[in-house]
Motif scaffolding. Structure first.
Motif, short mmCIF file in Angstrom:
data_model
loop_
_atom_site.label_atom_id
_atom_site.label_comp_id
_atom_site.label_asym_id
_atom_site.label_seq_id
_atom_site.Cartn_x
_atom_site.Cartn_y
_atom_site.Cartn_z
N GLU A 1 0.82 -1.20 0.00
CA GLU A 1 0.00 0.00 0.00
C GLU A 1 0.86 1.27 0.00
O GLU A 1 0.55 2.26 -0.67
CB GLU A 1 -0.93 -0.01 1.22
N VAL A 2 1.96 1.24 0.74
CA VAL A 2 2.87 2.38 0.80
C VAL A 2 3.49 2.63 -0.58
O VAL A 2 3.62 3.78 -1.03
CB VAL A 2 3.99 2.13 1.85
N LEU A 3 3.87 1.55 -1.25
CA LEU A 3 4.46 1.68 -2.60
C LEU A 3 3.45 2.21 -3.60
O LEU A 3 3.79 3.01 -4.48
CB LEU A 3 4.98 0.31 -3.04
N ASP A 4 2.21 1.77 -3.48
CA ASP A 4 1.15 2.21 -4.40
C ASP A 4 0.88 3.70 -4.24
O ASP A 4 0.80 4.46 -5.22
CB ASP A 4 -0.12 1.39 -4.13
N ILE A 5 0.75 4.15 -2.99
CA ILE A 5 0.38 5.55 -2.72
C ILE A 5 1.47 6.51 -3.20
O ILE A 5 1.18 7.53 -3.82
CB ILE A 5 0.11 5.75 -1.21
N HIS A 6 2.72 6.19 -2.90
CA HIS A 6 3.80 7.15 -3.17
C HIS A 6 4.50 6.94 -4.51
O HIS A 6 5.08 7.87 -5.05
CB HIS A 6 4.83 7.09 -2.04
N GLN A 7 4.48 5.71 -5.04
CA GLN A 7 5.21 5.45 -6.28
C GLN A 7 4.33 4.91 -7.40
O GLN A 7 4.80 4.73 -8.53
CB GLN A 7 6.35 4.44 -6.02
N GLY A 8 3.05 4.64 -7.08
CA GLY A 8 2.17 4.05 -8.08
C GLY A 8 2.60 2.65 -8.49
O GLY A 8 2.26 2.17 -9.58
N MET A 9 3.35 1.96 -7.63
CA MET A 9 3.88 0.64 -7.95
C MET A 9 2.85 -0.43 -7.60
O MET A 9 2.35 -0.47 -6.46
CB MET A 9 5.18 0.41 -7.17
N ARG A 10 2.53 -1.31 -8.55
CA ARG A 10 1.53 -2.34 -8.33
C ARG A 10 1.97 -3.65 -8.97
O ARG A 10 2.98 -3.71 -9.66
CB ARG A 10 0.16 -1.91 -8.90
N GLY A 11 1.16 -4.68 -8.77
CA GLY A 11 1.37 -5.95 -9.45
C GLY A 11 2.68 -6.62 -9.09
O GLY A 11 3.15 -6.59 -7.95
N ALA A 12 3.31 -7.23 -10.13
CA ALA A 12 4.53 -8.01 -9.92
C ALA A 12 5.68 -7.15 -9.39
O ALA A 12 6.47 -7.61 -8.56
CB ALA A 12 4.94 -8.68 -11.23
N ALA A 13 5.77 -5.91 -9.86
CA ALA A 13 6.84 -5.02 -9.39
C ALA A 13 6.70 -4.74 -7.90
O ALA A 13 7.69 -4.75 -7.15
CB ALA A 13 6.83 -3.72 -10.17
N ALA A 14 5.46 -4.49 -7.47
CA ALA A 14 5.22 -4.23 -6.05
C ALA A 14 5.53 -5.47 -5.21
O ALA A 14 6.15 -5.37 -4.15
CB ALA A 14 3.78 -3.80 -5.83
N ARG A 15 5.10 -6.65 -5.71
CA ARG A 15 5.38 -7.88 -4.96
C ARG A 15 6.88 -8.11 -4.82
O ARG A 15 7.37 -8.47 -3.74
CB ARG A 15 4.71 -9.07 -5.64
N ALA A 16 7.62 -7.89 -5.89
CA ALA A 16 9.07 -8.08 -5.84
C ALA A 16 9.71 -7.11 -4.83
O ALA A 16 10.63 -7.49 -4.09
CB ALA A 16 9.67 -7.87 -7.22
N ARG A 17 9.22 -5.86 -4.82
CA ARG A 17 9.76 -4.88 -3.88
C ARG A 17 9.40 -5.24 -2.44
O ARG A 17 10.22 -5.07 -1.53
CB ARG A 17 9.23 -3.48 -4.23
N VAL A 18 8.18 -5.75 -2.20
CA VAL A 18 7.77 -6.17 -0.86
C VAL A 18 8.67 -7.29 -0.37
O VAL A 18 9.15 -7.27 0.77
CB VAL A 18 6.29 -6.62 -0.84
N ILE A 19 8.94 -8.27 -1.23
CA ILE A 19 9.82 -9.38 -0.85
C ILE A 19 11.22 -8.86 -0.54
O ILE A 19 11.85 -9.26 0.45
CB ILE A 19 9.86 -10.43 -1.98
N GLU A 20 11.70 -7.93 -1.36
CA GLU A 20 13.01 -7.33 -1.13
C GLU A 20 13.07 -6.63 0.23
O GLU A 20 14.04 -6.78 0.99
CB GLU A 20 13.31 -6.33 -2.25
N LEU A 21 12.00 -5.88 0.56
CA LEU A 21 11.96 -5.17 1.83
C LEU A 21 11.90 -6.13 3.02
O LEU A 21 12.56 -5.92 4.05
CB LEU A 21 10.75 -4.22 1.87
N LEU A 22 11.12 -7.20 2.90
CA LEU A 22 11.01 -8.17 3.99
C LEU A 22 12.35 -8.88 4.21
O LEU A 22 12.73 -9.16 5.36
CB LEU A 22 9.90 -9.18 3.70
N HIS A 23 13.06 -9.17 3.12
CA HIS A 23 14.41 -9.74 3.26
C HIS A 23 15.34 -8.72 3.93
O HIS A 23 16.15 -9.08 4.79
CB HIS A 23 14.97 -10.12 1.89
N LEU A 24 15.20 -7.46 3.56
CA LEU A 24 16.05 -6.40 4.10
C LEU A 24 15.95 -6.31 5.61
O LEU A 24 16.94 -6.09 6.31
CB LEU A 24 15.67 -5.06 3.46
#
Length: 537
Positions: free
Chosen positions: A118-141
């Motif tokens: 939701e944070v990525l969508d609101i501020h970057q308009g990131m959705r779908g596969a790109a958002a999922r990949a970024r969420v996984i990256e953040l959780l690993h981080l």
């Protein structure tokens, strides 16, 4: 370090209410924060720390809260009175916040993936596969194990430490310039606390962000901060580099805070003092049921064959992380939950005793709970709360005698007896815990289970409660089972120590010996997490 001031707070004031009901929560606070720097706002409850932090993000409940004066500038942009679109663009993007209690900060109905995305969508308009990949990256981080398998998890399916890591992942999603951390480790075990603090330091170094850290824990300030602002009653009373302020505090309030850590030594009882409470091979197993007919398929072994003995005037400390079985052991000894094994109180085997036969003995076995506000009925006056046990056990022959007993109990815990006609919400946290202790003491018990009685309190109030408990024990010879994850408090009160993990005893013995030379890796990890915070660095 860059000399450009990333955040400038100047002469900030915060008031709640108007007219005769106006409360000045913050009074003319000023500080700056540089890129990559860590600034700690430290002080006791009610000092104005969190109100100041919420003001930076303009998250206070307007119009009830207002700024009579002051300025908050982020990179030259004024935030006080800024239009909502400007604030929305700043929140979560340039400034992010991690709150104290992750369970109440996360939406219980939404998956972890949805909340971070939701944070990525609101501020970057990131959705779908790109958002999922970024969420996984953040959780690993932030160190969530097997992040891909955790995307569909709901908050209640994660541990407290994992929930806080998810909150940090949300806050870091847009790589903010400033991260505000408001008591982010207060609700966590000492080892998890150490992990979260280490994670924040590593992420700060990697991302180059500034950190505004809100806490009442001076050990965390020593560990984390470059500079510190000490707050008292809405004002900054002292500020400077951490090493300077802690080694040579100038203000009396700072001196008092630094001197407030629980001190003193336990009351070591005589070796031949009579046994008050003894448990042998205590087991508390909770069945795990599955299938259509709910057959028991396994057990959760909350307490798995533990021996414990507590003598008159003796304190046994029980330490371990959440879920280790500490509280369950205390409840089993008091016969408040079912258990297997022998339980002997004052020479009487109470393990198989019926509730009717056990009731007269309950006067001698009492409990003081972790949350003094949650354990006191808001509908009863202090006198009614403290006097309830007197009524149940019929200890007073008249209302006058009952009131005299209540008065004596309140005086013993350092409270004005005239307060017995007031209600719990009219008292501070420390005063409420004194009321809870008075409720137990009025029955003149021989044994008290103290379940995290200081964890919800400021450090100076913790020290007062520890001194009070030690004084009461020396006067009355009461036996304590002291349950805590705060090893600094345990060290000041416990004669003997039991270290628990997953329902079993990992290590047990004289407290001073275990603190000086822990024998197991688990105990050493607990000690290191607790006492490494005392080292500047």
């Amino acid at each position: 370090m860059s000399q450009a001031k990333l955040l400038e707070v100047t002469d900030l004031a915060v008031s709640f209410g108007h007219g005769a009901e106006e409360v000045q929560a913050v009074k003319g606070v000023s500080f700056t924060l540089d890129k990559g720097e860590t600034l700690a706002l430290v002080g006791e409850s009610g000092s104005g720390k969190s109100v100041t932090a919420l003001s930076v993000l303009q998250l206070l409940p307007y119009p009830r809260a207002r700024h009579p004066k002051g300025s908050i500038r982020l990179g030259g942009t004024e935030l006080v009175g800024a239009p909502e679109p400007t604030l929305r663009a700043m929140r979560g993007d340039r400034i992010a916040m991690v709150f104290q209690e992750p369970m109440t900060s996360l939406n219980p109905l939404h998956s972890i993936e949805r909340q971070v995305a939701e944070v990525l969508d609101i501020h970057q308009g990131m959705r779908g596969a790109a958002a999922r990949a970024r969420v996984i990256e953040l959780l690993h981080l932030v160190g969530i194990p097997e992040a891909e398998k955790r995307l569909a998890a709901l908050p209640h399916e994660l541990s407290g430490g994992q929930r806080q890591r998810v909150m940090i992942a949300m806050a870091l999603a847009n790589e903010p310039d400033i991260l505000i951390a408001d008591e982010p480790t207060t609700a966590l075990d000492v080892t998890i606390q150490a992990q979260i603090l280490k994670l924040l330091k590593e992420l700060q170094a990697r991302l180059g962000m500034a950190l505004l850290f809100i806490t009442h824990d001076l050990g965390i300030v020593r560990k984390m901060a470059d500079r510190v602002c000490v707050m008292c009653q809405g004002e900054i009373v002292e500020t400077g580099p951490v090493a300077t302020v802690f080694s040579a505090p100038a203000h009396p309030y700072t001196q008092r805070l630094l001197a407030a850590e629980p001190k003193g030594k336990p009351n070591r009882p005589a070796a031949d003092a009579p046994l008050v409470m003894e448990g042998k091979a205590i087991k508390v197993w909770f069945p795990v049921k599955a299938g259509l007919f709910r057959h028991t398929v396994s057990h959760i072994k909350a307490v798995d064959g533990i021996d414990v003995a507590i003598r008159q005037g003796h304190t046994v400390g029980v330490v371990g992380e959440s879920g280790s079985g500490k509280t369950t052991l205390g409840l089993a000894l008091l016969r408040l939950i079912g258990s297997e094994g022998a339980i002997v109180f004052a020479g009487t085997d109470i393990a198989g005793m019926s509730p009717g036969r056990l009731r007269p003995l309950r006067r001698g076995m009492q409990m003081v709970f972790q949350d003094p506000y949650g354990s006191l009925s808001p509908r009863l006056s202090v006198g009614e709360i403290v006097g309830e046990g007197i009524e149940v056990h019929r200890l007073a022959a008249s209302p006058a005698e009952r009131r005299a007993m209540i008065t004596a109990a309140l005086v013993e815990v350092g409270l004005d007896p005239d307060t017995q006609d007031r209600y719990p919400h009219e008292f501070s946290g420390g005063q409420r815990q004194r009321i809870a202790i008075a409720r137990a003491l009025v029955l003149k018990p021989r044994f008290i289970v103290l379940d995290e009685p200081t964890s919800a309190l400021d450090v100076s109030v913790q020290a007062q409660i520890v001194d009070l408990l030690r004084d009461i024990q020396s006067r009355h010879g009461i036996a304590y089972l002291f349950i805590s994850h705060d090893l600094r408090v345990v060290r000041a009160l416990a004669d003997d120590l039991v270290v628990m993990k997953d329902g079993r005893v990992v290590e047990a013995g004289r407290a001073d010996a275990l603190f000086a030379s822990p024998q197991t890796a688990y105990t050493r990890a607990l000690m290191a997490a607790a006492f490494d915070l005392d080292v500047v660095g």
